[in-house]
Design an enzyme around this catalytic site. Structure first.
Site, PDB file in Angstrom:
ATOM      1  N   ARG A  38       9.638 -27.693 -41.952  1.00  0.00           N
ATOM      2  CA  ARG A  38       8.797 -26.577 -41.516  1.00  0.00           C
ATOM      3  C   ARG A  38       7.333 -26.983 -41.330  1.00  0.00           C
ATOM      4  O   ARG A  38       6.592 -26.379 -40.560  1.00  0.00           O
ATOM      5  CB  ARG A  38       8.887 -25.459 -42.564  1.00  0.00           C
ATOM      6  CG  ARG A  38       8.334 -24.126 -42.113  1.00  0.00           C
ATOM      7  CD  ARG A  38       8.419 -23.095 -43.222  1.00  0.00           C
ATOM      8  NE  ARG A  38       7.643 -23.477 -44.374  1.00  0.00           N
ATOM      9  CZ  ARG A  38       8.086 -23.491 -45.636  1.00  0.00           C
ATOM     10  NH1 ARG A  38       9.315 -23.101 -45.915  1.00  0.00           N
ATOM     11  NH2 ARG A  38       7.323 -23.874 -46.629  1.00  0.00           N
ATOM     12  N   TYR A  91      -3.494  -9.153 -23.221  1.00  0.00           N
ATOM     13  CA  TYR A  91      -2.040  -9.104 -23.055  1.00  0.00           C
ATOM     14  C   TYR A  91      -1.509  -7.878 -23.806  1.00  0.00           C
ATOM     15  O   TYR A  91      -1.817  -7.688 -24.990  1.00  0.00           O
ATOM     16  CB  TYR A  91      -1.474 -10.409 -23.624  1.00  0.00           C
ATOM     17  CG  TYR A  91       0.020 -10.517 -23.616  1.00  0.00           C
ATOM     18  CD1 TYR A  91       0.731 -10.544 -22.420  1.00  0.00           C
ATOM     19  CD2 TYR A  91       0.733 -10.627 -24.809  1.00  0.00           C
ATOM     20  CE1 TYR A  91       2.106 -10.659 -22.423  1.00  0.00           C
ATOM     21  CE2 TYR A  91       2.107 -10.747 -24.814  1.00  0.00           C
ATOM     22  CZ  TYR A  91       2.787 -10.768 -23.612  1.00  0.00           C
ATOM     23  OH  TYR A  91       4.144 -10.884 -23.607  1.00  0.00           O
ATOM     24  N   ASP A 163      -7.502 -16.225 -25.445  1.00  0.00           N
ATOM     25  CA  ASP A 163      -6.196 -16.491 -24.843  1.00  0.00           C
ATOM     26  C   ASP A 163      -6.457 -17.254 -23.549  1.00  0.00           C
ATOM     27  O   ASP A 163      -7.015 -16.714 -22.595  1.00  0.00           O
ATOM     28  CB  ASP A 163      -5.472 -15.161 -24.574  1.00  0.00           C
ATOM     29  CG  ASP A 163      -4.043 -15.362 -24.087  1.00  0.00           C
ATOM     30  OD1 ASP A 163      -3.779 -16.365 -23.392  1.00  0.00           O
ATOM     31  OD2 ASP A 163      -3.192 -14.491 -24.375  1.00  0.00           O
ATOM     32  N   LYS A 188       4.696 -20.161 -20.874  1.00  0.00           N
ATOM     33  CA  LYS A 188       4.356 -20.003 -19.457  1.00  0.00           C
ATOM     34  C   LYS A 188       4.260 -21.377 -18.781  1.00  0.00           C
ATOM     35  O   LYS A 188       5.263 -22.048 -18.628  1.00  0.00           O
ATOM     36  CB  LYS A 188       3.073 -19.178 -19.331  1.00  0.00           C
ATOM     37  CG  LYS A 188       3.112 -17.859 -20.124  1.00  0.00           C
ATOM     38  CD  LYS A 188       4.016 -16.834 -19.494  1.00  0.00           C
ATOM     39  CE  LYS A 188       4.285 -15.609 -20.357  1.00  0.00           C
ATOM     40  NZ  LYS A 188       3.125 -14.852 -20.794  1.00  0.00           N
TER      41      LYS A 188
HETATM   42  C1  LIG Z   1       3.153 -13.946 -21.919  1.00  0.00           C
HETATM   43  C2  LIG Z   1       1.801 -13.952 -22.511  1.00  0.00           C
HETATM   44  C3  LIG Z   1       1.632 -14.035 -23.876  1.00  0.00           C
HETATM   45  C4  LIG Z   1       2.809 -14.008 -24.834  1.00  0.00           C
HETATM   46  O1  LIG Z   1       3.606 -15.145 -24.763  1.00  0.00           O
HETATM   47  P1  LIG Z   1       5.134 -15.102 -25.262  1.00  0.00           P
HETATM   48  O2  LIG Z   1       5.477 -16.525 -25.429  1.00  0.00           O
HETATM   49  O3  LIG Z   1       5.883 -14.370 -24.196  1.00  0.00           O
HETATM   50  O4  LIG Z   1       5.141 -14.354 -26.553  1.00  0.00           O
HETATM   51  C5  LIG Z   1       0.357 -14.102 -24.376  1.00  0.00           C
HETATM   52  N1  LIG Z   1      -0.716 -14.072 -23.561  1.00  0.00           N
HETATM   53  C6  LIG Z   1      -0.597 -13.978 -22.239  1.00  0.00           C
HETATM   54  C7  LIG Z   1      -1.815 -13.951 -21.397  1.00  0.00           C
HETATM   55  C8  LIG Z   1       0.659 -13.901 -21.667  1.00  0.00           C
HETATM   56  O5  LIG Z   1       0.769 -13.753 -20.349  1.00  0.00           O
END
Ligand SMILES: *Cc1c(COP(=O)(O)O)cnc(C)c1O
Length: 369
Positions: A38, A91, A163, A188
């Site tokens: 972990r 988000y 982010d 992404k």
């Molecule tokens: C999709 C997304 C997230 C979340 O990511 P996941 O892996 O789907 O939990 C966070 N921030 C942004 C800008 C996103 O587009």
């Protein structure tokens, strides 16, 4: 070039919980690179090291999802009685996190508009712990003046979270612009093939300790298989992003000429309100953008969305495939206004002309409906 792993060019997947120690003295001293599954393996560490280097961070932590990375970054910094300034265009599920679990834990979230730069100082209170940014914002793509916000925050001892999923570390280097903790939904573009859920929090030297403690205390980790796939995705990130950007720009320019379109939301376009700051701070744009359509009936929008040959209807983005969705979002302080429907497009790696034909057919269906 590394000669680790017998020279294997890709770090293998280590699947393990237990790590055996050679003797009782070593077990007591814990003086080993890997202690327990972990807490990290060569696979997770290869991925984390690569992301940290790209982001310009002291250290990165692989986590189960992008949303978990948002929650982890906030909770590593904020606790009961603290005030969090949260970007209104965050988000969506991040907003749910702030309004739900974070609130129950005693963290007060105040949303601020993406137009705030240095004047964010007027919103900072004695108990403000963090300013959370996302630039460009989710679904409406407003660009924030991160250096101005960071300067105002740091003058008052406030931590800056961002982010950075849209730009990826290739197009925005968060730590060079004053960010203390950067978040990547590696699901992404980093993983890039729509087959992994994984997130990353990256920290500067001042914040590594508290993130590490929090991550370890909560037992957060990402699986070896997911780290492997995300690391593999990183290898082709620059070439994929170049194509995503090229396709997005073609689609965005084409949409700007269409009578059905009110305006396109993409900072890479010279007439976008965020273009000047984007040009100053970013080195590229990805394949994700939005468009405000002229007012249309619900039946017309249904006809538009049903029947695409290349665009998929689905959430997430950053994979090889093109996606389109109606944009639904909550805004409590921003001044975003649209008379017609807002759509979000992810330009994938397909042929741009095929994608343009697909959208043109959608507009034709809309006209017929
Ligand atoms: C999709 C997304 C997230 C979340 O990511 P996941 O892996 O789907 O939990 C966070 N921030 C942004 C800008 C996103 O587009």
């Amino acid at each position: 070039m590394s000669r680790e792993h017998f020279g294997a060019v890709a770090t293998p997947v280590y699947r393990t919980s237990t790590i055996l120690y050679p003797d009782i003295e070593t077990l007591a001293s814990q003086n080993v690179p890997y202690k327990y599954g972990r807490l990290g393996t060569p696979t997770s560490q290869s991925f984390e090291t690569a992301v940290a280097e790209l982001e310009g961070a002291a250290r990165s932590f692989a986590l189960p999802s992008g949303l978990n990375a948002i929650a982890t970054a906030i909770l590593a910094v904020c606790g009961a009685g603290d005030h969090l300034l949260m970007i209104d265009t965050c988000y969506g599920p991040g907003r749910s996190f702030c309004d739900g679990p974070a609130k129950r834990l005693g963290i007060e979230t105040e949303y601020y508009a993406p137009s705030h730069g240095a004047d964010i100082a007027s919103l900072i209170r004695p108990n403000t712990k963090a300013i959370y940014c996302e630039s460009p914002g989710s679904l409406t793509f407003e660009v924030q003046d991160i250096p101005a916000i960071a300067a105002a925050a740091h003058a008052r001892g406030v931590t800056v979270l961002m982010d950075n999923t849209w730009a990826t570390p290739l197009f925005f280097r968060p730590f060079e612009h004053g960010v203390d903790l950067s978040i990547q939904a590696a699901t992404k573009y980093i993983a890039g093939h729509s087959d992994v859920m994984i997130g990353v929090v990256s920290a500067n030297a001042d914040h590594v300790g508290r993130v590490e403690t929090f991550v370890h205390d909560l037992g957060l980790s990402a699986s070896g298989d997911d780290c492997f796939l995300a690391l593999r995705g990183l290898r082709t990130l620059p070439v994929r992003l170049a194509r995503h950007r090229e396709n997005a720009l073609k689609l965005a320019r084409w949409l700007q000429m269409r009578p059905e379109v009110e305006r396109v939301l993409y900072p890479a376009l010279p007439d976008d309100p965020g273009h000047a700051i984007w040009r100053r701070d970013f080195t590229g744009a990805c394949g994700l953008f939005g468009a405000v359509l002229k007012p249309a009936a619900k039946t017309q929008m249904t006809a538009f969305f049903n029947g695409f040959a290349h665009f998929g209807l689905g959430f997430s983005w950053g994979g090889y495939e093109s996606l389109i969705i109606p944009a639904r979002f909550t805004r409590t302080v921003g001044d975003f206004a649209a008379a017609g429907p807002v759509i979000r497009i992810h330009a994938g790696l397909e042929d741009a002309d095929d994608l343009i034909d697909d959208l043109a057919a959608g507009f034709a269906r809309m006209k017929e409906a």
